[in-house]
Design a protein around this motif. Structure first.
Motif, short mmCIF file in Angstrom:
data_model
loop_
_atom_site.label_atom_id
_atom_site.label_comp_id
_atom_site.label_asym_id
_atom_site.label_seq_id
_atom_site.Cartn_x
_atom_site.Cartn_y
_atom_site.Cartn_z
N THR A 1 33.52 24.93 -41.11
CA THR A 1 33.12 23.54 -41.00
C THR A 1 32.41 23.34 -39.66
N PHE A 2 31.37 22.52 -39.66
CA PHE A 2 30.61 22.24 -38.44
C PHE A 2 31.56 21.80 -37.32
N GLY A 3 31.44 22.43 -36.17
CA GLY A 3 32.25 22.09 -35.02
C GLY A 3 33.54 22.87 -34.89
N ARG A 4 33.93 23.62 -35.90
CA ARG A 4 35.19 24.38 -35.85
C ARG A 4 35.08 25.55 -34.88
N VAL A 5 33.89 26.18 -34.79
CA VAL A 5 33.65 27.31 -33.90
C VAL A 5 32.55 26.92 -32.91
N SER A 6 32.78 27.18 -31.65
CA SER A 6 31.82 26.83 -30.61
C SER A 6 30.48 27.53 -30.81
N ARG A 7 29.41 26.81 -30.49
CA ARG A 7 28.07 27.39 -30.51
C ARG A 7 27.54 27.59 -29.10
N TYR A 8 28.41 27.51 -28.12
CA TYR A 8 28.00 27.67 -26.73
C TYR A 8 27.30 29.02 -26.55
N GLY A 9 26.12 29.01 -25.97
CA GLY A 9 25.35 30.22 -25.74
C GLY A 9 24.43 30.60 -26.88
N VAL A 10 24.47 29.87 -27.98
CA VAL A 10 23.61 30.15 -29.13
C VAL A 10 22.34 29.33 -29.00
N TYR A 11 21.20 29.98 -29.14
CA TYR A 11 19.92 29.25 -29.11
C TYR A 11 19.81 28.44 -30.39
N PRO A 12 19.66 27.11 -30.29
CA PRO A 12 19.71 26.27 -31.48
C PRO A 12 18.44 26.34 -32.34
N VAL A 13 18.64 26.38 -33.64
CA VAL A 13 17.56 26.18 -34.60
C VAL A 13 17.62 24.73 -35.05
N SER A 14 18.84 24.24 -35.35
CA SER A 14 19.07 22.86 -35.74
C SER A 14 20.41 22.41 -35.16
N GLU A 15 20.38 21.51 -34.21
CA GLU A 15 21.60 21.05 -33.54
C GLU A 15 22.65 20.53 -34.52
N LEU B 1 38.69 33.94 -37.45
CA LEU B 1 38.65 32.49 -37.31
C LEU B 1 39.79 32.00 -36.43
N ASN B 2 40.96 32.64 -36.51
CA ASN B 2 42.06 32.29 -35.59
C ASN B 2 41.61 32.43 -34.14
N ALA B 3 40.86 33.48 -33.84
CA ALA B 3 40.42 33.73 -32.46
C ALA B 3 39.26 32.83 -32.05
N LEU B 4 38.40 32.46 -32.99
CA LEU B 4 37.18 31.71 -32.66
C LEU B 4 37.35 30.20 -32.69
N ALA B 5 38.22 29.70 -33.54
CA ALA B 5 38.32 28.25 -33.78
C ALA B 5 38.95 27.53 -32.60
N GLY B 6 38.50 26.31 -32.41
CA GLY B 6 39.10 25.47 -31.38
C GLY B 6 38.05 24.77 -30.54
N HIS B 7 38.52 23.82 -29.79
CA HIS B 7 37.62 23.02 -28.96
C HIS B 7 37.10 23.84 -27.78
N ASP B 8 35.83 23.63 -27.45
CA ASP B 8 35.19 24.28 -26.31
C ASP B 8 34.49 23.19 -25.50
N ILE B 9 34.91 23.01 -24.26
CA ILE B 9 34.31 21.96 -23.43
C ILE B 9 32.82 22.22 -23.19
N ASN B 10 32.36 23.47 -23.39
CA ASN B 10 30.95 23.79 -23.20
C ASN B 10 30.09 23.44 -24.42
N ASP B 11 30.72 23.07 -25.53
CA ASP B 11 29.99 22.68 -26.74
C ASP B 11 30.43 21.27 -27.11
N PRO B 12 29.60 20.27 -26.82
CA PRO B 12 29.99 18.88 -27.09
C PRO B 12 30.22 18.58 -28.57
N ASP B 13 29.72 19.43 -29.46
CA ASP B 13 29.92 19.21 -30.89
C ASP B 13 31.15 19.93 -31.43
#
Length: 149
Positions: free
Chosen positions: A70-84, A103-115
């Motif tokens: 689901t959108f926002g479940r995994v941080s996109r910090y450091g990923v060059y965006p194609v579509s925000e 997914l257990n390791a990747l999921a969660g809030h990241d202060i570096n990704d506002p989404d």
């Protein structure tokens, strides 16, 4: 580990990667290097990025599990965006259990990704192994004047 190859700007085909099962077939597009690497056992798991179908398509073409969270479940910090509003990162593995572990390791809030979502995560491995009723499939036998019977 390293970086596998992808199509330029994560779109377009053919990729320089080839299908490990048939060199005449496409490996599926932008996250194809990740999918092929996981499929042939170069590594146990990989990350893919998806704007349209770039996790699920290469995964299905190469016979592995691709999970588009689901959108926002995994941080996109450091990923060059194609579509925000569409870009998503997700695991590509050889089993559902491995995808759940990733997914257990990747999921969660990241202060570096506002989404990224602030909602609590669950134990995806445990959820994937829980006993649930099998899905039911419905069949529409007739459609009359816009009403389904």
């Amino acid at each position: 580990m390293g970086k596998t190859v992808t199509t330029e700007f994560a779109c377009g085909d053919p990729a320089p990667t080839v299908s490990p099962w048939n060199a005449a077939h496409t490996p599926g597009g932008s996250s194809s290097g990740s999918a092929v690497g996981a499929a042939v056992g170069m590594f146990p798991a990989a990350l893919g990025s998806q704007t349209g179908g770039s996790i699920v398509r290469p995964s299905s073409y190469n016979g592995i599990v691709g999970l588009k969270p689901t959108f926002g479940r995994v941080s996109r910090y450091g990923v060059y965006p194609v579509s925000e509003s569409l870009d998503t990162m997700g695991p590509m593995t050889r089993s559902v259990a491995d995808a759940a572990l990733m997914l257990n390791a990747l999921a969660g809030h990241d202060i570096n990704d506002p989404d990224s979502s602030e909602r609590a995560t669950e134990d995806y491995l445990q959820a994937s192994q829980s006993q649930r009723k099998p899905p039911r499939i419905g069949l529409v036998r007739a459609v009359l004047h816009g009403a389904v019977r």
